[in-house]
Write an enzyme that holds these catalytic residues in place. Structure first.
Site, mmCIF file in Angstrom:
data_model
loop_
_atom_site.group_PDB
_atom_site.id
_atom_site.type_symbol
_atom_site.label_atom_id
_atom_site.label_comp_id
_atom_site.label_asym_id
_atom_site.label_seq_id
_atom_site.Cartn_x
_atom_site.Cartn_y
_atom_site.Cartn_z
ATOM 1 N N PHE A 158 -8.650 2.045 -1.245
ATOM 2 C CA PHE A 158 -9.255 2.706 -0.085
ATOM 3 C C PHE A 158 -10.774 2.671 -0.098
ATOM 4 O O PHE A 158 -11.403 2.820 0.937
ATOM 5 C CB PHE A 158 -8.781 4.173 -0.001
ATOM 6 C CG PHE A 158 -9.524 5.108 -0.919
ATOM 7 C CD1 PHE A 158 -10.765 5.621 -0.553
ATOM 8 C CD2 PHE A 158 -9.015 5.459 -2.162
ATOM 9 C CE1 PHE A 158 -11.467 6.471 -1.408
ATOM 10 C CE2 PHE A 158 -9.715 6.307 -3.013
ATOM 11 C CZ PHE A 158 -10.951 6.802 -2.632
ATOM 12 N N LYS A 182 -2.327 -6.535 2.179
ATOM 13 C CA LYS A 182 -1.718 -5.188 2.235
ATOM 14 C C LYS A 182 -2.882 -4.226 2.007
ATOM 15 O O LYS A 182 -3.275 -3.945 0.871
ATOM 16 C CB LYS A 182 -0.664 -5.037 1.140
ATOM 17 C CG LYS A 182 0.380 -3.958 1.392
ATOM 18 C CD LYS A 182 -0.145 -2.568 1.588
ATOM 19 C CE LYS A 182 -0.433 -1.835 0.296
ATOM 20 N NZ LYS A 182 -1.065 -0.492 0.545
ATOM 21 N N GLU A 185 -3.228 2.197 2.561
ATOM 22 C CA GLU A 185 -2.613 2.996 3.624
ATOM 23 C C GLU A 185 -3.496 4.178 4.014
ATOM 24 O O GLU A 185 -3.262 4.829 5.020
ATOM 25 C CB GLU A 185 -1.215 3.479 3.193
ATOM 26 C CG GLU A 185 -1.184 4.424 1.993
ATOM 27 C CD GLU A 185 -1.223 3.715 0.645
ATOM 28 O OE1 GLU A 185 -1.774 2.601 0.562
ATOM 29 O OE2 GLU A 185 -0.707 4.291 -0.342
ATOM 30 N N SER A 236 -6.417 1.670 -8.989
ATOM 31 C CA SER A 236 -6.578 2.466 -10.212
ATOM 32 C C SER A 236 -5.977 1.715 -11.407
ATOM 33 O O SER A 236 -5.163 0.795 -11.243
ATOM 34 C CB SER A 236 -5.881 3.807 -10.029
ATOM 35 O OG SER A 236 -4.507 3.584 -9.847
ATOM 36 N N CYS A 291 -16.003 1.921 -7.896
ATOM 37 C CA CYS A 291 -15.603 1.548 -9.250
ATOM 38 C C CYS A 291 -16.834 1.392 -10.131
ATOM 39 O O CYS A 291 -16.716 1.340 -11.351
ATOM 40 C CB CYS A 291 -14.776 0.277 -9.242
ATOM 41 S SG CYS A 291 -15.732 -1.159 -8.789
ATOM 42 N N GLU A 391 -11.156 8.789 -15.225
ATOM 43 C CA GLU A 391 -11.842 8.530 -13.953
ATOM 44 C C GLU A 391 -11.476 9.656 -12.986
ATOM 45 O O GLU A 391 -10.295 9.880 -12.715
ATOM 46 C CB GLU A 391 -11.383 7.187 -13.387
ATOM 47 C CG GLU A 391 -12.069 6.856 -12.077
ATOM 48 C CD GLU A 391 -11.612 5.519 -11.506
ATOM 49 O OE1 GLU A 391 -10.390 5.309 -11.362
ATOM 50 O OE2 GLU A 391 -12.483 4.679 -11.203
HETATM 51 P P1 NAD Z 1 -4.563 3.016 -5.932
HETATM 52 O O1 NAD Z 1 -4.215 2.401 -7.224
HETATM 53 O O2 NAD Z 1 -4.017 4.358 -5.617
HETATM 54 O O3 NAD Z 1 -4.109 2.072 -4.704
HETATM 55 C C1 NAD Z 1 -4.479 0.714 -4.642
HETATM 56 C C2 NAD Z 1 -3.398 -0.053 -3.886
HETATM 57 O O4 NAD Z 1 -2.191 -0.012 -4.646
HETATM 58 C C3 NAD Z 1 -3.092 0.524 -2.507
HETATM 59 O O5 NAD Z 1 -2.953 -0.548 -1.595
HETATM 60 C C4 NAD Z 1 -1.787 1.287 -2.725
HETATM 61 O O6 NAD Z 1 -0.953 1.255 -1.592
HETATM 62 C C5 NAD Z 1 -1.135 0.557 -3.886
HETATM 63 N N1 NAD Z 1 -0.400 1.448 -4.798
HETATM 64 C C6 NAD Z 1 -0.826 2.649 -5.283
HETATM 65 N N2 NAD Z 1 0.095 3.160 -6.135
HETATM 66 C C7 NAD Z 1 1.123 2.283 -6.181
HETATM 67 C C8 NAD Z 1 2.362 2.251 -6.883
HETATM 68 N N3 NAD Z 1 2.726 3.228 -7.694
HETATM 69 N N4 NAD Z 1 3.182 1.198 -6.668
HETATM 70 C C9 NAD Z 1 2.821 0.185 -5.854
HETATM 71 N N5 NAD Z 1 1.656 0.171 -5.164
HETATM 72 C C10 NAD Z 1 0.812 1.196 -5.325
HETATM 73 O O7 NAD Z 1 -6.163 3.019 -5.833
HETATM 74 P P2 NAD Z 1 -7.074 3.731 -4.743
HETATM 75 O O8 NAD Z 1 -7.065 5.203 -4.987
HETATM 76 O O9 NAD Z 1 -6.757 3.214 -3.378
HETATM 77 O O10 NAD Z 1 -8.499 3.129 -5.130
HETATM 78 C C11 NAD Z 1 -9.355 3.706 -6.068
HETATM 79 C C12 NAD Z 1 -9.219 3.038 -7.418
HETATM 80 O O11 NAD Z 1 -9.566 1.663 -7.328
HETATM 81 C C13 NAD Z 1 -10.173 3.612 -8.460
HETATM 82 O O12 NAD Z 1 -9.475 3.735 -9.670
HETATM 83 C C14 NAD Z 1 -11.272 2.575 -8.569
HETATM 84 O O13 NAD Z 1 -11.964 2.549 -9.784
HETATM 85 C C15 NAD Z 1 -10.483 1.328 -8.369
HETATM 86 N N6 NAD Z 1 -11.344 0.237 -7.957
HETATM 87 C C16 NAD Z 1 -11.624 -0.722 -8.875
HETATM 88 C C17 NAD Z 1 -12.488 -1.763 -8.548
HETATM 89 C C18 NAD Z 1 -12.834 -2.810 -9.555
HETATM 90 O O14 NAD Z 1 -13.547 -3.742 -9.206
HETATM 91 N N7 NAD Z 1 -12.372 -2.712 -10.784
HETATM 92 C C19 NAD Z 1 -13.042 -1.823 -7.256
HETATM 93 C C20 NAD Z 1 -12.716 -0.821 -6.341
HETATM 94 C C21 NAD Z 1 -11.851 0.200 -6.705
#
Ligand code: NAD
Length: 492
Positions: A158, A182, A185, A236, A291, A391
């Site tokens: 997000f 994808k 959401e 994450s 991040c 985090e």
């Molecule tokens: P998230 O892991 O909750 O979601 C990311 C994606 O995965 C979304 O599209 C979501 O629908 C999907 N998803 C989430 N849980 C899932 C599951 N159990 N099964 C299948 N799909 C699932 O992450 P977020 O809260 O949207 O984003 C923030 C996170 O992203 C932070 O941890 C941040 O550090 C990380 N991030 C990392 C970088 C990097 O370059 N390393 C860059 C941006 C964000």
């Protein structure tokens, strides 16, 4: 979640499959709200495996056609994508602010970074060139060529709803692949608009660029589908590990960029303005939802030197204005959802109950959208406490102390994460020792948010990535192509 009742004045988002905006086969939706106001912006369908299958089928057909297109023509198509995004950069930035919450200047910078990714990917004809070695034996020549992987799916978070889809889309397409997005959401509107603009260029064949809205079921559908060849994921650490494991089990190549706990080392000789400006932007910009956000400040030196740095940071943070991202006066935007705010407040409460000093307290009015949280600074936290190691992904900064640079580096490197790390110092020697010794994929020297430009690889080390190849730069070429080595002998 609203199982069936869809208000007539709010749009239910459609998927983009095979060149057409197609309603999902589901009746289940999630609400997408503006974090600043709480206004309902859209309903996000929790698409089904049938939707995923239709997108993959369309993408596979288009991939066969697209790989035959000259790399030069594909690069021109990506250049057209770049141009249309440039024409619409303000509109996309406003959409990012409304959907995700960040300030308009921050959203504008995000869109600029996405456009930059297109600019870097336009070099693909040059980057795709292979290798050859003539005459390895009598009449025998060897040549390595790069071919597209096939169908690439990107699953994005997000916090950068425009930039992160663009970390992947232009590179995958320029390398000759079909693409399925994808989006998160929680804020899918910028991703939807980017796909809409890409399609409107007319530069990409039908079915080449697809979008499937949804959450876990769509992700699982993509991870398991035999028609998907590669997964680019950002999110994450927990989800990254899950996605990479599941993708690998299904024989796909995968890059999964995960979470972070980034430290900023403040040396006693740091320039006060560079340091405070850098720490403010890093810890509290986008409400700490980057991040690359610095969530630990390691104050280095004698007690008096540490206290002086602490004072500078607290004073600067107490002047920051918290509010809606659309307000030009705002420094600290709302977090993405009321649930995220509640989680952060629980973490701060817990740290306080465990003896931390809340030096600056942002737990006040949650604002009209229920998502506002002011900059918060904690001191006296046990170094193994949750707020010091996990985090949090909010505007929460924790102080850690170190007598000298070696101790600071050891503390930074004790983290399971290794995304980014920053040092503030006027000493070249200290900066050099830091960049050499720190275990992180992205390092800043007097730069609070050390985001590499798109011509360089973007990612961290350790638990901040699952997989080997980073996003952008030459790593993107490696990830989106397969190498084929041809050994030839011809009759003289
Ligand atoms: P998230 O892991 O909750 O979601 C990311 C994606 O995965 C979304 O599209 C979501 O629908 C999907 N998803 C989430 N849980 C899932 C599951 N159990 N099964 C299948 N799909 C699932 O992450 P977020 O809260 O949207 O984003 C923030 C996170 O992203 C932070 O941890 C941040 O550090 C990380 N991030 C990392 C970088 C990097 O370059 N390393 C860059 C941006 C964000």
């Amino acid at each position: 979640m609203t199982p069936t009742a869809v208000p007539t004045d709010v749009r239910t988002l459609a998927n983009h499959i095979g060149g057409t905006w197609t309603p999902s086969t589901t009746t289940q939706t999630l609400e997408d709200r503006d974090p600043a106001t709480g206004d309902l912006l859209a309903l996000v369908p929790l698409s089904t495996s049938a939707d995923v299958d239709a997108a993959v089928t369309a993408a596979r057909a288009a991939a066969t056609e697209w790989r035959r297109v000259s790399p030069i023509v594909r690069a021109r198509a990506v250049a057209r994508l770049r141009d249309i995004l440039d024409e619409h950069r303000d509109e996309i930035a406003e959409l990012v602010t409304r959907d995700m919450g960040k300030t308009l200047p921050d959203a504008t910078a995000e869109v600029a970074r996405g456009i930059e990714s297109c600019e870097a990917a336009v070099a693909m004809p040059h980057l795709l060139k292979g290798e050859n070695l003539e005459g390895v034996a009598t009449g025998l020549d060897v040549e390595m060529v790069r071919q597209p992987v096939g169908v690439v799916a990107a699953i994005t978070p997000f916090n950068f709803p425009a930039m992160i889809p663009l970390w992947f889309m232009p590179w995958a397409l320029a390398a000759g692949n079909a693409f399925i997005l994808k989006p998160s959401e929680q804020d899918p509107l910028p991703g939807e608009r980017i796909v809409e603009l890409a399609i409107s260029t007319g530069a990409f064949p039908e079915g080449l660029i697809n979008l499937v809205h949804g959450a876990h079921d769509v992700v699982n559908g993509l991870l398991e589908h035999p028609g998907v060849d590669a997964i680019s994921f950002v999110g994450s650490a927990k989800t990254a590990r899950y996605v990479s494991t599941r993708a690998a089990e299904h024989g796909k190549r995968v890059q999964a960029l995960g979470g972070a706990k980034n430290s900023m080392v403040v040396m006693p000789d740091a320039d006060p303005d560079l340091m405070t400006g850098g720490v403010m932007g890093s810890s509290f910009g986008a409400a700490g939802q980057r991040c690359l956000a610095g969530s630990i400040a390691v104050l280095v030196g004698t007690q008096a030197e540490q206290d002086r740095s602490r004072e500078l940071i607290v004073q600067a943070a107490s002047k920051l204005k918290t509010g809606a991202g659309i307000d030009p006066q705002t420094d600290v935007c709302p977090v993405v959802s009321p649930a995220q705010r509640e989680r952060l407040v629980r973490d701060i409460d817990q740290a306080e109950a465990d003896g931390a000093q809340v030096v600056l307290d942002g737990r006040g009015d949650a604002g009209p959208g229920g998502c506002t949280l002011g900059p918060t600074i904690l001191d006296g936290v046990a170094e193994d406490h949750k707020v010091a190691v996990d985090e949090l992904f909010g505007p929460v900064l924790t102080f850690v102390r170190a007598a000298d640079l070696d101790e600071a580096i050891a503390k930074v490197n004790s983290s399971r994460y290794g995304n980014a790390s920053v040092i503030f110092t006027e000493s070249g020697g200290a900066a050099r020792a830091y960049r050499y010794g720190v275990e992180a994929g992205m390092v800043g020297v007097n730069v609070g948010v050390a985001a590499p430009i798109a011509w360089f690889p973007f990612s961290g080390w350790k638990d901040s990535i699952d997989g080997d190849l980073h996003a952008n730069g030459n790593d993107a070429v490696e990830f989106y192509t397969r190498k084929k080595v041809v050994t030839s002998r011809w009759a003289a």
